[in-house]
Design a protein around this motif. Structure first.
Motif, PDB file in Angstrom:
ATOM      1  N   ASP A   1      51.497  58.905 -68.714  1.00  0.00           N
ATOM      2  CA  ASP A   1      50.335  58.868 -67.819  1.00  0.00           C
ATOM      3  C   ASP A   1      49.087  59.504 -68.420  1.00  0.00           C
ATOM      4  O   ASP A   1      48.034  59.508 -67.779  1.00  0.00           O
ATOM      5  N   GLY A   2      49.206  60.102 -69.597  1.00  0.00           N
ATOM      6  CA  GLY A   2      48.064  60.769 -70.222  1.00  0.00           C
ATOM      7  C   GLY A   2      47.776  62.140 -69.658  1.00  0.00           C
ATOM      8  O   GLY A   2      46.692  62.684 -69.849  1.00  0.00           O
ATOM      9  N   LYS A   3      48.734  62.729 -68.957  1.00  0.00           N
ATOM     10  CA  LYS A   3      48.534  64.051 -68.358  1.00  0.00           C
ATOM     11  C   LYS A   3      49.354  65.132 -69.043  1.00  0.00           C
ATOM     12  O   LYS A   3      49.333  66.284 -68.625  1.00  0.00           O
ATOM     13  N   PHE A   4      50.067  64.749 -70.084  1.00  0.00           N
ATOM     14  CA  PHE A   4      50.888  65.713 -70.807  1.00  0.00           C
ATOM     15  C   PHE A   4      49.983  66.754 -71.476  1.00  0.00           C
ATOM     16  O   PHE A   4      48.952  66.423 -72.044  1.00  0.00           O
ATOM     17  N   GLY A   5      50.376  68.008 -71.380  1.00  0.00           N
ATOM     18  CA  GLY A   5      49.609  69.080 -72.003  1.00  0.00           C
ATOM     19  C   GLY A   5      48.513  69.639 -71.132  1.00  0.00           C
ATOM     20  O   GLY A   5      47.758  70.511 -71.557  1.00  0.00           O
ATOM     21  N   LEU A   6      48.421  69.141 -69.902  1.00  0.00           N
ATOM     22  CA  LEU A   6      47.445  69.657 -68.947  1.00  0.00           C
ATOM     23  C   LEU A   6      48.177  70.356 -67.819  1.00  0.00           C
ATOM     24  O   LEU A   6      49.189  69.862 -67.327  1.00  0.00           O
ATOM     25  N   CYS A   7      47.652  71.489 -67.398  1.00  0.00           N
ATOM     26  CA  CYS A   7      48.246  72.241 -66.292  1.00  0.00           C
ATOM     27  C   CYS A   7      48.128  71.415 -65.013  1.00  0.00           C
ATOM     28  O   CYS A   7      47.043  70.922 -64.686  1.00  0.00           O
ATOM     29  N   GLN A   8      49.241  71.271 -64.302  1.00  0.00           N
ATOM     30  CA  GLN A   8      49.224  70.479 -63.070  1.00  0.00           C
ATOM     31  C   GLN A   8      48.450  71.172 -61.956  1.00  0.00           C
ATOM     32  O   GLN A   8      48.052  70.527 -60.995  1.00  0.00           O
ATOM     33  N   ASP A   9      48.223  72.481 -62.080  1.00  0.00           N
ATOM     34  CA  ASP A   9      47.530  73.210 -61.021  1.00  0.00           C
ATOM     35  C   ASP A   9      46.029  73.324 -61.261  1.00  0.00           C
ATOM     36  O   ASP A   9      45.235  73.015 -60.382  1.00  0.00           O
ATOM     37  N   CYS A  10      45.626  73.755 -62.465  1.00  0.00           N
ATOM     38  CA  CYS A  10      44.206  73.994 -62.725  1.00  0.00           C
ATOM     39  C   CYS A  10      43.564  72.919 -63.590  1.00  0.00           C
ATOM     40  O   CYS A  10      42.341  72.851 -63.668  1.00  0.00           O
TER      41      CYS A  10
END
Length: 117
Positions: free
Chosen positions: A81-90
């Motif tokens: 999804d291209g969201k790997f490596g990003l904090c799910q909260d901030c």
């Protein structure tokens, strides 16, 4: 009337270089394979314990392995999804050092401390 569309990268998406994406995918798939094998072994041992304590330990370890497999599978989905490596909260980037240690990390250290507290 002339309108101009400006493309701005979303702060909650990441464009990891292809080589890095491949490396993380390979590492996550290998972790998944290892933990799935371990879980299968644990499940085959349930009921073979010599006493109730052994049975409880095997069940607890099996449950932990299942949760870890789910975390790894979710990390693979975030990679897609291209969201790997990003904090799910901030939404901030998770440091490369943290991802080296915990490649399925879903939160930065600060948000993880808050989530656990």
């Amino acid at each position: 009337m002339f309108t101009q569309t400006v493309s701005v990268a979303s702060p909650r998406s990441t464009a990891l270089p292809t080589a890095q994406r491949r490396r993380y995918r390979q590492e996550l798939k290998e972790l998944h394979r290892l933990h799935r094998t371990h879980l299968s072994r644990l499940r085959s041992e349930i009921g073979l314990g010599s006493d109730a304590d052994d049975e409880l330990i095997a069940l607890s370890q099996s449950s932990s392995q299942q949760r870890l497999l789910e975390e790894i599978e979710e990390a693979l989905r975030r990679l897609d999804d291209g969201k790997f490596g990003l904090c799910q909260d901030c939404g901030r980037k998770i440091s490369a050092g943290r991802l080296e240690i915990i490649p399925y990390a879903r939160r930065c250290p600060e948000c993880q401390r808050t989530a656990v507290a």
